[in-house]
Structure formats: C-alpha cells, structure tokens
Design an enzyme around this catalytic site. Sequence first.
Site, PDB file in Angstrom:
ATOM      1  N   GLN A  18      51.723  48.413  36.009  1.00  0.00           N
ATOM      2  CA  GLN A  18      51.543  49.147  35.118  1.00  0.00           C
ATOM      3  C   GLN A  18      52.235  49.162  33.541  1.00  0.00           C
ATOM      4  O   GLN A  18      51.748  49.918  32.861  1.00  0.00           O
ATOM      5  CB  GLN A  18      52.698  50.661  35.962  1.00  0.00           C
ATOM      6  CG  GLN A  18      52.141  50.782  36.880  1.00  0.00           C
ATOM      7  CD  GLN A  18      53.064  52.096  37.597  1.00  0.00           C
ATOM      8  OE1 GLN A  18      53.832  51.671  38.504  1.00  0.00           O
ATOM      9  NE2 GLN A  18      52.969  53.275  37.406  1.00  0.00           N
ATOM     10  N   HIS A 112      54.809  45.916  44.324  1.00  0.00           N
ATOM     11  CA  HIS A 112      54.391  47.278  43.893  1.00  0.00           C
ATOM     12  C   HIS A 112      53.356  47.729  43.914  1.00  0.00           C
ATOM     13  O   HIS A 112      52.789  47.696  42.706  1.00  0.00           O
ATOM     14  CB  HIS A 112      55.399  47.438  42.515  1.00  0.00           C
ATOM     15  CG  HIS A 112      55.739  48.710  42.220  1.00  0.00           C
ATOM     16  ND1 HIS A 112      57.209  49.439  41.773  1.00  0.00           N
ATOM     17  CD2 HIS A 112      54.870  49.971  42.163  1.00  0.00           C
ATOM     18  CE1 HIS A 112      56.950  50.573  41.581  1.00  0.00           C
ATOM     19  NE2 HIS A 112      55.736  50.988  41.791  1.00  0.00           N
ATOM     20  N   ASN A 156      57.740  48.357  47.586  1.00  0.00           N
ATOM     21  CA  ASN A 156      58.021  49.723  46.877  1.00  0.00           C
ATOM     22  C   ASN A 156      57.256  50.754  47.757  1.00  0.00           C
ATOM     23  O   ASN A 156      56.090  50.614  48.204  1.00  0.00           O
ATOM     24  CB  ASN A 156      57.212  49.540  45.537  1.00  0.00           C
ATOM     25  CG  ASN A 156      57.568  50.930  44.996  1.00  0.00           C
ATOM     26  OD1 ASN A 156      58.732  51.185  44.681  1.00  0.00           O
ATOM     27  ND2 ASN A 156      56.412  51.567  44.636  1.00  0.00           N
ATOM     28  N   GLU A 157      58.040  51.703  48.123  1.00  0.00           N
ATOM     29  CA  GLU A 157      57.586  52.980  48.625  1.00  0.00           C
ATOM     30  C   GLU A 157      56.730  52.364  50.081  1.00  0.00           C
ATOM     31  O   GLU A 157      55.551  52.750  50.073  1.00  0.00           O
ATOM     32  CB  GLU A 157      56.845  53.938  47.894  1.00  0.00           C
ATOM     33  CG  GLU A 157      57.709  54.284  46.745  1.00  0.00           C
ATOM     34  CD  GLU A 157      56.977  55.493  45.969  1.00  0.00           C
ATOM     35  OE1 GLU A 157      55.822  55.679  45.929  1.00  0.00           O
ATOM     36  OE2 GLU A 157      57.935  56.304  45.271  1.00  0.00           O
TER      37      GLU A 157
HETATM   38  C1  BGC Z   1      55.515  54.806  42.038  1.00  0.00           C
HETATM   39  C2  BGC Z   1      55.375  54.510  40.647  1.00  0.00           C
HETATM   40  C3  BGC Z   1      54.582  55.735  40.010  1.00  0.00           C
HETATM   41  C4  BGC Z   1      55.620  56.708  39.810  1.00  0.00           C
HETATM   42  C5  BGC Z   1      55.301  57.976  39.244  1.00  0.00           C
HETATM   43  C6  BGC Z   1      56.179  56.096  42.387  1.00  0.00           C
HETATM   44  O1  BGC Z   1      55.673  56.650  43.376  1.00  0.00           O
HETATM   45  O2  BGC Z   1      56.512  53.911  42.668  1.00  0.00           O
HETATM   46  O3  BGC Z   1      54.712  53.315  40.487  1.00  0.00           O
HETATM   47  O4  BGC Z   1      54.347  55.366  38.617  1.00  0.00           O
HETATM   48  O5  BGC Z   1      55.848  57.133  41.354  1.00  0.00           O
HETATM   49  O6  BGC Z   1      54.165  58.650  39.852  1.00  0.00           O
END
Ligand code: BGC
Length: 433
Positions: A18, A112, A156-157
């Site tokens: 990003q 990520h 991540n997530e």
């Molecule tokens: C993610 C980010 C994303 C952010 C805002 C999160 O779910 O980890 O990569 O930019 O939310 O949408």
Amino acid sequence: MEQFPKTFLKGAATAAHQVEGGNIHSDYWMQEHLPHSSFAEPSGAADDHYHRYKEDMQLLRDAGANAYRFSMEWARIEPEKGCFDENEIAHYLQMIRDCRMLGLEPVVTLMHFTSPAWLIKEGGWENPKVVEYFADYVRHVAAILRHNVRYVCTINEANMRLQLLELMKNYRLGSSADAAVKTTQAGAPGKESQVQVGLNLNSNLVLGMKEAAEAFGIRDPRKIATFVSPATPDGDRIVMEAHRAAVQILKETDPEIQAGLTLSLHDIQACPGGEQEAARQWDEEFTHYLPWIAGDDFLGVQNYTRKCVHAGGVCEPDHPREKTQMGYEIYPEALEHVIRKVAEDFKGTILVTENGIATDRDEQRCDFIRSAAEGVQNCMLDGIPVKGYFYWSLLDNFEWQKGFSMTFGLIAVDREHDLTRHPKPSLQVLGEL
Ligand code: BGC
C-alpha cells in the site's frame, strides 16, 4: 485522559504494497493491470515508502510515537518460487535497524494480503502446499528478525478470507459468475462496508475475474485463491496451519520473539432478535480461531467500526451515525467493545494493530483517535493486558481496489507532484496521547 505507560507501544501502521510502490512480482500488481481490473487505479509508485521510509519514520518519531508497524513483502523477497532475493532481505534488515535507531520499536508483519504471483498460479491460499511455501519464506527472513525484532505478526487479518465469503453470501454469489454482475448492478448498497478492505464490486467484475484466471493460468475464475478471495472451510484451516508453522519457525529462531497474528474484528451488536446471528458471526470472526491462537504471545486486534445484525444478517443501526469515506459508521467506541469481548476468551497480550478512519476532515480523525484511545485506557484500567495501539495508517495510501481516494493517513502525500509529505494535526494528537 490518562497518559499511556512508557512501555506502551504507541504508533501507526502501514503495509508494504500500500505504500512502497513497484511491487511488480505480486498478485495484486498483476490484477491491477488487467484490462477490466476491479481496481480503481494501479498502485504504481504508491508513496515510494520503499525509498522514503526513513523520512516517514522520522516524522512519526518526532510527533512522539515510539513504535511503527510495517510489513515485509513476500513477493519482493521470493519473486520466483524458490529464488530468494538477498538484496531485498537486506533492505528490510536495514529498515528494521533504521526504525530502532530512530527510537521506534519495529512491529513487523510477514504477510499483509499480497502474495507472489507464482503462489496464486500454484493454487494460492486453497492449496495445502501454501503452508510449506509460507514456512520456507519465513525461514528465509527469520535470520534478520532474530535479535532485531521483538513483535512479529505472521499473517494480517487471517480471518479476512472468511469475511469475504460472508460478503459474497450477502451478494448471493458463488453459484454463477453472471449472478455476480446482476447482483452488483442491482445495488445492495453499503454491503461492502462490512469488510475492511476496499472492495470494488464493479460491473466489470466478471470480465476482470476471467482475465485474472487467464493471467494466473486457472480455468475457473472462482478458483482464484488470492489471500483476499473468499475461503472454503479448508482454506480457512490452511491459513491457520501456515500461521502455526510460522510461529514454530520464529520461536526456534529466537525464543524472545513475540509472535501472533492479527484479526479483523467488528463490534457486532445484536438488534432485537439478532442475538443468535450475532453469536454466530462472532464465532466465525473470532471464537473458532481460539484453538489455533490461544497459546500465541499476543493477538493483533484490528477494528474500524461496529456491525448491527438482526436474525437475517447485517442491518442498519437504529440511530446510524455519519459514515467514513469507506462507508463505515463512525463509531470509535467499537474498539473498546471489541477488546473487552476478545479478552473474555483470549488471555494473552492484546495489541491494537489497526484502528482508523478514512476522512478528509482531519479534525474528525483527531476526535476518533482520542475517543478510541480512551476506550483502550478504560480496558487497561480494568486490567486487560493491552500493550499497544497502532493507528491505521501512517500515510494516505493505496486502499486496495479503491485506489488512492481513501484518506486514512496521519500524513498526506502530494501525489500530484513529488510525493512530498504533509503531516496532519492528527499525527501530533497520536504522538501526544
Ligand atoms: C487492512 C488494511 C486496509 C485497512 C483499511 C485493514 O483491513 O489490514 O490493509 O487498508 O483495513 O481498509
């Protein structure tokens, strides 16, 4: 507001794809450049954080923060299967060292959302072999993490793929790709706001998916398994197995490393009659992962808003508040609620690895941060072991399919000209917490 203790990690987060720019070997890069891409625009040079990270870290430090969460890019480090780029590994080592030198505790994420394009060609996150592939990547970077990094987020997530499945169910997708277009064109406004990635279910979705399938050499577009595509139950388990493999490698490399994953968690609120559905959704989002994460050193909690549900699924709250650019309700109290719910079952350390607001009114961001931080402090006063807060995001950046139009950042980036950084007042608010 109370002061946070000195040992509390206070900072901001970014993700490689990003902000870095030029992530040419990744699955995202490939999808961004398809003729009918679902992306509003390609990531291109992004914020050129790859070259300017020091300046960005310095701004964060100068404002008073003491930690920075960023990710290492697998697609850079292993652009081709089995070929590891030592220069890229050295780059991240330098980044970690600079981060420390500037007085910021580095919190490093290994994955990520973006994967090397080759991985998707091999069946991506639905192929059980991804566990070994991911482990191999982790083995290669573990040496630079050793003695240099204390906190490592493996994935991540990790629940994002299930959240996307839920979203697709909402759109009644899945059976045929044509249905996707009809349902999307029919509207279903605001549904995409229930996942935290900038989805763009545009009318070219089917064509885009077909092109992506061709590009990845996959016959059925529904079988493209990027990290940000709906999971099967097996795919959900595979992500957890990849996490466990990574934790084991990290611990063997350096037992001092604190390892955990991060989850995207909504403050799920039941409207009358929605109690069972709320419990089901919370189980899917959080509780069913407990056997996989209960022994981890920490859990990364990521929260952006609340979600109201009735018996049939997501519903509008009784008194809806203003929405962010992403379409999420502005509801900073959600963070405190989520931390409290998590702490009922997860007994380890909690790090808030993401929490933020996409708005072009920075005073809204300042209020959001103050209010969310107060919620964190309330939890700490009640003895919940929250050890850090990372605002999302340090910089205005590439919000996935939505491109650069979403402004989450504490620092604006002049994309029209030369990517000059312009800190916003909210950076100072975070620093002074
Ligand atoms: C993610 C980010 C994303 C952010 C805002 C999160 O779910 O980890 O990569 O930019 O939310 O949408």
